[in-house]
Design an enzyme around this catalytic site. Structure first.
Site, PDB file in Angstrom:
ATOM      1  CE  LYS A  94      40.192  36.800  32.932  1.00  0.00           C
ATOM      2  NZ  LYS A  94      41.206  37.845  32.690  1.00  0.00           N
ATOM      3  CB  CYS A 196      46.001  45.947  28.500  1.00  0.00           C
ATOM      4  SG  CYS A 196      47.563  45.162  28.076  1.00  0.00           S
ATOM      5  CB  CYS A 350      41.266  59.442  30.981  1.00  0.00           C
ATOM      6  SG  CYS A 350      41.899  58.602  32.448  1.00  0.00           S
TER       7      CYS A 350
END
Length: 392
Positions: A94, A196, A350
């Site tokens: 990044k 997030c 989940c």
């Protein structure tokens, strides 16, 4: 309309006078202010959703030196919000991707990349070389680390955070104002706030909060207008409202109070109860995706329960799983479990494992005895077992 400036004794080149002409006509900026921006050094911690607009706008504004700290690589699911990166940058560091974007936008800016995870050993050495620090991180250990480093080095800390549809912004440790610990002396309990990846985030939200952070960084450099110090801004994207909370300096703050106890950087992973989570092996109530796959292949008798929400199940699912959202389990609405014996083997999953761990504790308190949580959730299942299952 083109505005032409005559050459003066300015530190700005003719090209820069033209590039920043819309700044120069502002009395609050002018040539002197633009020179301050050119001489300024800003460190951005994180090149993700918040760091993207911060880096882009500071570069466009003419901040002379920008440092970027990040150790992650660009992933496809970053691109919904991390606008400094593009599809062709997937798999690239990044920091490298961000530097390339900044150089394309404004080649006058010097970009320093720090391809490391900021920690107690390197934070002081990195941060001391900059005038302003922008905290664009996404985790509590880094937020406390950045805060404490800024207090010890007497650097302003421009803070931002995002969660689903809500964003926060403030400026800490500026002109003897409050620091992050004045507001949050201690981190929340482990797994109390989903990431997030687990909870989701509206893609445009970090653009708004990051732009606010960039604005505050520029105001600090220019020493103009009221900086967001002693004020905590709360933005609700769904309601399209801004609320402001007044913050005072906490005299009992452990690092900037009257009798500070913290005089050097500490182990922030341990402080935020993260180290144990990272280092531990599988606990007694956990199972990994390889073990689950083996149970399926052996046709073992168990119930697989998906505790995500229905809209997430529409994205992807593990074949054979029953959907019982955590929200229903928390509300006691678990009629579907009434036909399952309390000692029946149940595997919970989940998205990444946080919500299913919470569901496990609730069901255990309701008398279910043979419970296991799938570590890494459906995300790990997709990466390690079935690549046809979408990653989101």
């Amino acid at each position: 309309m083109s505005i032409v400036f005559k050459m003066t004794n300015s530190k700005l080149t003719k090209q820069e006078l033209n590039r920043y002409s819309r700044h120069l006509v502002l009395p609050e900026v002018g040539v002197e202010g633009q020179e301050k921006l050119k001489e300024a050094k800003v460190l951005i911690v994180g090149a993700g959703g918040l760091g993207s607009p911060v880096a882009s706008y500071l570069a466009a504004a003419g901040v002379g030196e920008i440092g970027i700290v990040d150790f992650d690589k660009v992933d496809e699911n970053n691109l919904q919000r991390q606008i400094i990166h593009s599809t062709k940058d997937i798999g690239e560091l990044k920091t490298e991707s961000a530097k390339k974007s900044i150089n394309n936008l404004n080649p006058n800016v010097k970009v320093n990349i720090h391809n490391v995870k900021l920690n107690s050993k390197n934070a002081i050495e990195i941060i001391k070389n900059y005038d302003v620090v922008v905290d664009a991180s996404d985790n509590f250990p880094t937020r406390y680390l950045v805060n404490d480093s800024c207090v010890l080095l007497k650097k302003p800390n421009v803070y931002g955070s995002i969660f689903r549809f809500e964003g926060h912004a403030s400026v800490f440790n500026f002109d003897n104002g409050p620091c992050y610990r004045c507001l949050f002396p201690n981190p929340p309990p482990k797994d109390a706030i989903p990431s997030c990846a687990e909870a989701g985030v509206l893609g445009v939200l970090p653009g708004i909060i990051g732009t606010i952070q960039a604005t505050e960084a520029l105001k600090i450099i220019l020493r103009k207008a009221d900086v967001l110090s002693g004020r905590f801004l709360v933005y609700d994207a769904l309601a399209m409202t801004f609320k402001e909370l007044k913050l005072g300096k906490n005299k009992n703050c452990p690092i900037c109070g009257e009798n500070p106890r913290i005089k050097e950087l500490i182990d922030y992973e341990q402080f935020c109860n993260m180290k144990e989570q990272e280092e531990k092996s599988l606990e007694e109530d956990e199972i990994n995706v390889q073990q689950l796959k083996k149970m399926m292949d052996n046709r073992e008798d168990f119930v697989l329960i998906d505790v995500r929400e229905e809209h997430e199940c529409d994205i992807c699912k593990i074949h054979g799983a029953r959907l019982i959202p955590l929200s229903k389990i928390m509300n006691g609405n678990i009629d579907i479990l009434e036909n399952i014996e309390k000692d029946k083997r149940i595997i919970l999953h989940c998205h990444t494992g946080a919500r299913s761990a919470e569901a496990l504790n609730i069901l255990r308190n309701k008398g279910f005895k043979n419970l296991k949580n799938l570590v890494g959730g459906i995300d790990a299942w997709s990466q390690e077992i079935d690549p046809e299952v979408a990653i989101y």
